[in-house]
Design a protein around this motif. Structure first.
Motif, PDB file in Angstrom:
ATOM      1  N   SER A 293     106.964   9.503  -0.352  1.00  0.00           N
ATOM      2  CA  SER A 293     106.306   9.725   0.772  1.00  0.00           C
ATOM      3  C   SER A 293     106.738  11.722   1.073  1.00  0.00           C
ATOM      4  CB  SER A 293     106.696   8.863   2.402  1.00  0.00           C
ATOM      5  OG  SER A 293     107.690   9.229   2.502  1.00  0.00           O
ATOM      6  N   GLU A 295     107.555  12.102   3.985  1.00  0.00           N
ATOM      7  CA  GLU A 295     108.959  11.819   5.121  1.00  0.00           C
ATOM      8  C   GLU A 295     110.242  12.359   4.677  1.00  0.00           C
ATOM      9  OE1 GLU A 295     105.244  10.353   5.472  1.00  0.00           O
ATOM     10  OE2 GLU A 295     105.055  10.986   6.702  1.00  0.00           O
ATOM     11  N   ARG A 331     119.004  -1.662   5.855  1.00  0.00           N
ATOM     12  CA  ARG A 331     118.553  -1.184   4.543  1.00  0.00           C
ATOM     13  C   ARG A 331     119.262  -0.690   3.183  1.00  0.00           C
ATOM     14  NH1 ARG A 331     115.339   0.522   2.972  1.00  0.00           N
ATOM     15  NH2 ARG A 331     115.396   2.652   3.129  1.00  0.00           N
ATOM     16  N   ASN A 433     117.827   7.436  15.640  1.00  0.00           N
ATOM     17  CA  ASN A 433     117.357   6.365  15.351  1.00  0.00           C
ATOM     18  C   ASN A 433     116.016   5.773  14.853  1.00  0.00           C
ATOM     19  OD1 ASN A 433     119.924   3.905  16.659  1.00  0.00           O
ATOM     20  ND2 ASN A 433     119.213   5.670  17.982  1.00  0.00           N
ATOM     21  N   THR A 434     115.190   7.325  14.305  1.00  0.00           N
ATOM     22  CA  THR A 434     114.340   6.817  14.081  1.00  0.00           C
ATOM     23  C   THR A 434     113.076   8.921  13.380  1.00  0.00           C
ATOM     24  OG1 THR A 434     112.532   6.724  16.259  1.00  0.00           O
ATOM     25  CG2 THR A 434     113.068   5.452  15.595  1.00  0.00           C
ATOM     26  N   ILE A 435     112.922   8.651  13.539  1.00  0.00           N
ATOM     27  CA  ILE A 435     112.487  10.376  12.755  1.00  0.00           C
ATOM     28  C   ILE A 435     111.431  11.295  13.564  1.00  0.00           C
ATOM     29  CG2 ILE A 435     110.384   9.468  11.452  1.00  0.00           C
ATOM     30  CD1 ILE A 435     110.955  11.343   9.306  1.00  0.00           C
ATOM     31  N   GLY A 456     116.852  12.767   9.372  1.00  0.00           N
ATOM     32  CA  GLY A 456     115.265  12.237  10.251  1.00  0.00           C
ATOM     33  C   GLY A 456     115.452   9.859  10.234  1.00  0.00           C
ATOM     34  N   GLY A 457     116.165   9.534  11.478  1.00  0.00           N
ATOM     35  CA  GLY A 457     116.013   8.230  11.547  1.00  0.00           C
ATOM     36  C   GLY A 457     116.353   7.287  10.421  1.00  0.00           C
ATOM     37  N   HIS A 459     115.303   4.566   9.004  1.00  0.00           N
ATOM     38  CA  HIS A 459     115.004   4.266   7.821  1.00  0.00           C
ATOM     39  C   HIS A 459     114.772   4.998   6.572  1.00  0.00           C
ATOM     40  CE1 HIS A 459     111.791   1.885   5.434  1.00  0.00           C
ATOM     41  NE2 HIS A 459     111.096   2.586   5.703  1.00  0.00           N
ATOM     42  N   HIS A 460     114.028   6.328   6.815  1.00  0.00           N
ATOM     43  CA  HIS A 460     113.690   7.541   5.900  1.00  0.00           C
ATOM     44  C   HIS A 460     115.915   8.083   5.749  1.00  0.00           C
ATOM     45  CE1 HIS A 460     109.577   7.554   6.201  1.00  0.00           C
ATOM     46  NE2 HIS A 460     109.279   7.400   7.220  1.00  0.00           N
TER      47      HIS A 460
END
Lengths: 717, 717
Positions: A293, A295, A331, A433-435, A456-457, A459-460
């Motif tokens: 992605s 991102e 993750r 924490n998040t993007i 950036g977060g 997850h990513h």
């Protein structure tokens, strides 16, 4: 500059360097009526381009509030760069004037070339020919130009959102329109760029030319690619290896995954080799980081730009939330990152600083008590920074999204954190924490406190960390080996001369003989011309044996009763000989004889095949045979040549790898012995030269350390 | 309100409604020294709480600039909600005062209860007992409270970033600290919330109680969950079905994937059933949308809040970029979304409006010509809106990130687009390129033009679309069936009475007999007590047969030579009988006999097993047998009871499903016949009652439409 194929790599780099570093620019086709003209002019003025900008308009009028020149010939000096945005029909004429004026570099924004069909392609060919003849370096056509962020040079046809943040990420895009999205994303991640190039049609300067420049460019640490198509495969491989050797990660979003699809070919191997799976292999072998992605493209590049190489994948986490810890644990498992237990000493230190009800285990939740003691995370960071069980620390924190009510207090708090992070004994990666955007407020606080980059977060960020850890391992291995990665260059070893007709297929005996002569362990066989000779061969091999019709003119021998399996004694072998020879004669064979082979049973079957891809050359597929390959396509690909370590890693990555480790009571396979045989097959394929179309060993039977090829098929172009 | 188990569901909903809709609030433990007190007071004032806020401080001083009361007893009215943030040690005392004052709802923010160990748990039990006795509804303890966005009621202990946007997403979080990240993310996606609840310890009001309320709450269309643990499984199943029936999607991020792990049990089935794979099955069966990140949680919820249910998964895309089209194509394939060709009529319409060099195929790239004609995307939208091949349209566009240089012109442009989107003949989903914030500038433009919601970036947006399409199909199916989803409720059918000792295992004959009696097609067998009887049975079955020792006291019969395979004639059967009986006697069996069975070959082996999960009850695992289950764990799980459609879908989702379709030349399996047998096995498992621990049929042999269970194992608690 592969269109010409005449420049040396260093000359190419030098010309690309000139293209991206002009001290003066002429905007040809400048007009108040064009968005592009308005945008590029504004970009240059707002971006504080330190050189001179000239406008060229055939009417010689005032454009963008500045006096223009009617032609390039009128310019008072020889400019370094022509930015051409005239109508398609006059591009050639204008480029001739550019050449006459002695200008050496041009960006052609104008579209209507190769991208619109045959006529356009012919025009593009004329453009390239002209540029080559007159020694002009051309970026485009049909491209928006570039932004040399490091040097504040912005000949770029779409309006930039103000001055871009300077940094060390060099971005090369094969999509023009998405560049704006990438720029915005980079800005909101506070990710600094060195250069951003919108390639256009790559008629002359190619993506790999720019990559080659970026490998040498001191301002660039990470090379970030949006790829639609790799036009120069050999260049790509070479530059990828150079980048790895230089310690500059390449991060790529390659689109068009669903295109192409797997090949249909005679050999099974064909069904395993799809265009996109080759790209995966190319990237894996050459340590190019593939992301899914935009991102991930930017977040991973940003992380690498300040944290590569990472010392390892054992991470200590400091977070203000149990929820974040759980997201992180999930993750980490996905990405192959490790969250080791802290040492007893570290746990003791943590117990001193954290509230009683905090657990003090990795990942650390400093708890909501952070509202009472905002310095808790720093204390935790301090407590774990010497722990021998971890390689680096991830510190979960957000920059303020809104203007903080008390700016000075916020600055003081972030300063303390920033200092603790910078002076920690291990690398610290800050992750939000998040993007959500790093907003102007966040940037202001970060700048006032010299706060480190914020990934950036979770997850990513965890994806980025996983890829960064993998790249760092590859980098260290490459440094240790004193060389770049492997895969995809020319053949090695002595060529094997083979007399094969165009389009010929070598099956069975012929393929087997060729491979056996060249060191591939083929199951033994005997070509016999009587029932008695068949029985003698069988006695020599031991029972059971297989008897097969030997008659080159007959393709599907088992269909006509030409194959007899499981023969347990001499009589059965004699009868089988007579039967298959009779069947062969019945099917029209002139002089049928038979082949006797020992019949193997048990073990695990592999398939090992090399097929020639028109773009990437020989691609080796290794998989588990039978149902595994037919139903699951469980295989691993390598561009040839490939080293033993990669073959081994590929085998271990098979979904059915457990079968080789002795699952279900079978004998554990000798993986190194398999790797030897696979490497040998790959070597033969390379040595067979350019006319080889495919070479497949199927099955390759593995019984412990006994590895035997039972059948083979070779096809020629 | 499951802690009490005494209230009816409607009474629970009523009490939760009161909890979330107070007209007056007392902040007990209010003090200028506490962050929490300062934050909640500011939240209530800035949030323009329409009711009265009273402060209670034992010293009766001025707090937050407002006169406080020394105790609840002094308040001038009976308030609707007590927000308790006193020290842990005085919570009980304060709650008694709350009860005495006639207050019926309380949020207890104070921590130091069940989350800190045994002593805290005892205190929490006292708190619950008190609340139950005195009829107080308690949210928490150890929770930050809630934000009733729809009604502007904000008794919430962490500072909110201004007034939250109103909307229809109801958020329930089992993590306190992450709530702030979720709120910020929702704000930056311009996603409106109806309610946000931070659950705390759920000592009384549980997540499922709040879900039940949200299913009835008119302001809420989507239920969004951050789950650490599902404490009330039956409630969860029931509420999930209610939500589906009500057309309210549930979107959940369930963390702790790596916890627990697979069960180790006697039966193979145990290794297939992990805690997290059960959650997957629970969610799948009940149409709960599972996501992997906070980003997907909010982006998916936001999409659903304005686009659910989607009419289908055939999508027409309008984008301003070829790069975006390629990213979209790749992601559509990942998510099972379709990008059909347009009809000839649509293509003709597109040809009229798009520039010549645009392709006009789906997905549409209107090209960079958008800079010259900003209305191109609307024209494309107009051209495709009646195409019969598509169900809905995705329109890729970004709101302005910065303040537009010409605000009025921007507003005019966005107004035109917004109108076209609202009046299109098919639903239109607006999606940005990446997940960068919808900034205050973007929000201002959106508000000034009534522009629709913008889904957060292609990457997360396509995930959201895929999940939304899946949910919508489930919703339509549920509506068509006139009922909610299936799975996980009580047993069906007549109970089967079995005389089994605690911990007993039924193997072979005993299990087979029980299953055969209850309709499971077991391979026939004969229990014989002489060699002659064995031979007779074999003649009856036909050869080859298997002869197995029958002796309950011996567990691993093949280890002692108690199993003979592939017996091809009567003599071999007689010898085998004598051998296995002798082996049994040698191993200490008192009165060994033997079992004769026909020996099957060919076909595909399945494993079908049900195991009892302590939380979720009977879980059925269906997989391909042998190497598939042992190496790949290729199986699908269902909570029981399960309907036939789900069993079928599960079978088709197996990685080795091709084997059932006749791959490799085997006869294609009769899937419906398999589903019948699997459903029958599941039914027996349910009817065997609560003492059943596991029931496994392994292998279940499938040869075309002939389905036969070859062996079975049943264990009891």
């Amino acid at each position: 500059m592969t269109a010409t194929e005449t420049l040396t790599p260093s000359a190419t780099v030098e010309r690309v360097r000139q293209l991206f570093n002009p001290k003066s620019i002429a905007l040809i086709g400048a007009t108040d009526k064009s968005h592009w003209s308005l945008s590029i002019y504004k970009n240059l003025i707002d971006g504080e381009f330190p050189g001179k900008v000239y406008l060229v308009n055939p009417r010689g009028i005032v454009v963008h509030g500045q006096q223009s020149y009617a032609t390039v010939a009128d310019l008072p000096e020889v400019v370094d760069l022509a930015f051409v945005m005239v109508g398609t029909g006059v591009v050639i004429e204008v480029m001739e004037q550019v050449a006459d004026a002695g200008i050496r570099s041009a960006v052609v924004l104008t579209s209507g070339f190769g991208e619109v069909g045959e006529e356009g392609a012919a025009l593009e060919a004329r453009l390239v020919q002209l540029a080559e003849e007159r020694g002009i370096t051309v970026l485009g056509p049909n491209g928006n130009g570039y932004v040399n962020v490091a040097s504040e040079i912005t000949p770029y046809g779409l309006l930039l959102p103000g001055k871009l943040k300077k940094g060390s990420i060099g971005v090369v895009l094969q999509s023009g329109a998405l560049a704006s999205a990438v720029i915005q994303l980079a800005q909101t991640r506070n990710a600094g760029l060195s250069l951003l190039v919108s390639m256009g049609n790559e008629s002359m300067v190619s993506m790999t030319d720019v990559m080659r420049y970026l490998v040498e460019d001191e301002a660039t640490k990470v090379i970030t690619l949006f790829i639609e198509s790799i036009r120069h495969p050999e260049d790509f491989l070479e530059v990828s290896r150079m980048a790895l050797a230089a310690g500059k990660p390449i991060v790529a979003l390659k689109v068009g995954r669903s295109e192409g699809g797997a090949r249909v070919a005679k050999a099974h191997t064909g069904s395993l080799v799809g265009d996109d799976s080759i790209i995966d292999a190319v990237f894996r072998q050459n340590a190019v980081i593939r992301v899914d992605s935009l991102e991930d493209l930017i977040v991973t590049s940003e992380l690498l730009s300040h944290a590569a190489p990472l010392p390892g994948r054992r991470i200590g986490f400091v977070t203000p939330s149990g929820g974040a810890c759980e997201v992180i644990s999930d993750r980490a498992e996905d990405e192959g990152l490790l969250i080791p237990d802290f040492s007893a000493e570290t746990e003791a230190k943590l117990a001193e600083v954290l509230p009683d009800f905090a657990s003090g285990h990795n990942p650390i939740d400093v708890t909501g008590y952070i509202l009472i003691d905002p310095l808790l995370p720093i204390k935790a960071l301090d407590a774990i920074q010497d722990d021998p069980n971890i390689d680096e620390i991830v510190y979960v924190a957000d920059l303020p999204h809104e203007v903080p009510p008390d700016f000075d207090a916020a600055v003081a708090r972030y300063s303390l954190q920033g200092d603790a992070i910078k002076h920690a004994h291990k690398p610290v990666i800050v992750m939000s924490n998040t993007i959500t955007d790093i907003t102007p407020s966040g940037r202001a606080v970060a700048e006032a406190t010299d706060f480190p980059g914020v990934v950036g977060g979770i997850h990513h960020g965890m994806t980025a960390l996983g890829r960064a850890a993998e790249w760092s391992e590859r980098y260290r291995a490459a440094i240790a080996a004193g060389a770049g990665a492997t895969g995809g260059a020319g053949a090695t070893g002595t060529p094997i001369a083979v007399d094969a007709a165009p389009g010929e297929t070598f099956a069975e005996r012929k393929a087997a003989a060729l491979l056996a002569e060249n060191g591939v362990p083929m199951v033994p066989n005997a070509l016999v011309d009587s029932a008695e000779a068949a029985a003698e061969a069988a006695e020599r091999f031991g029972y059971p044996v297989v008897v097969k019709l030997a008659a080159d003119e007959i393709e599907h021998k088992s269909d006509i009763g030409g194959v007899r399996l499981g023969l347990a004694d001499a009589d059965a072998v004699r009868r089988a000989y007579d039967d298959v020879v009779a069947a062969g004669r019945g099917a029209g064979a002139a002089n049928p004889t038979a082949l006797v082979q020992p019949q193997r049973s048990g073990g695990v079957e592999l398939i090992v095949g090399a097929v020639r891809d028109p773009k990437w050359g020989l691609v080796l597929a290794v998989g588990l045979g039978g149902v595994w390959v037919e139903v699951l396509k469980d295989s691993t690909l390598h561009l040839l040549p490939v080293d033993r370590a990669q073959i081994k890693k590929g085998l271990e990555s098979l979904r059915g790898a457990k079968l080789l480790n002795g699952a279900r009571g079978t004998e554990a396979a000798d993986i190194d012995a398999i790797v030897d045989v696979v490497a040998g097959i790959a070597d033969v394929a390379l040595r067979l030269g350019d006319r080889l179309e495919s070479l497949e060993v199927n099955p390759l039977l593995v019984r412990g350390s006994e590895i035997e090829a039972l059948d083979a098929l070779i096809t020629w172009k």
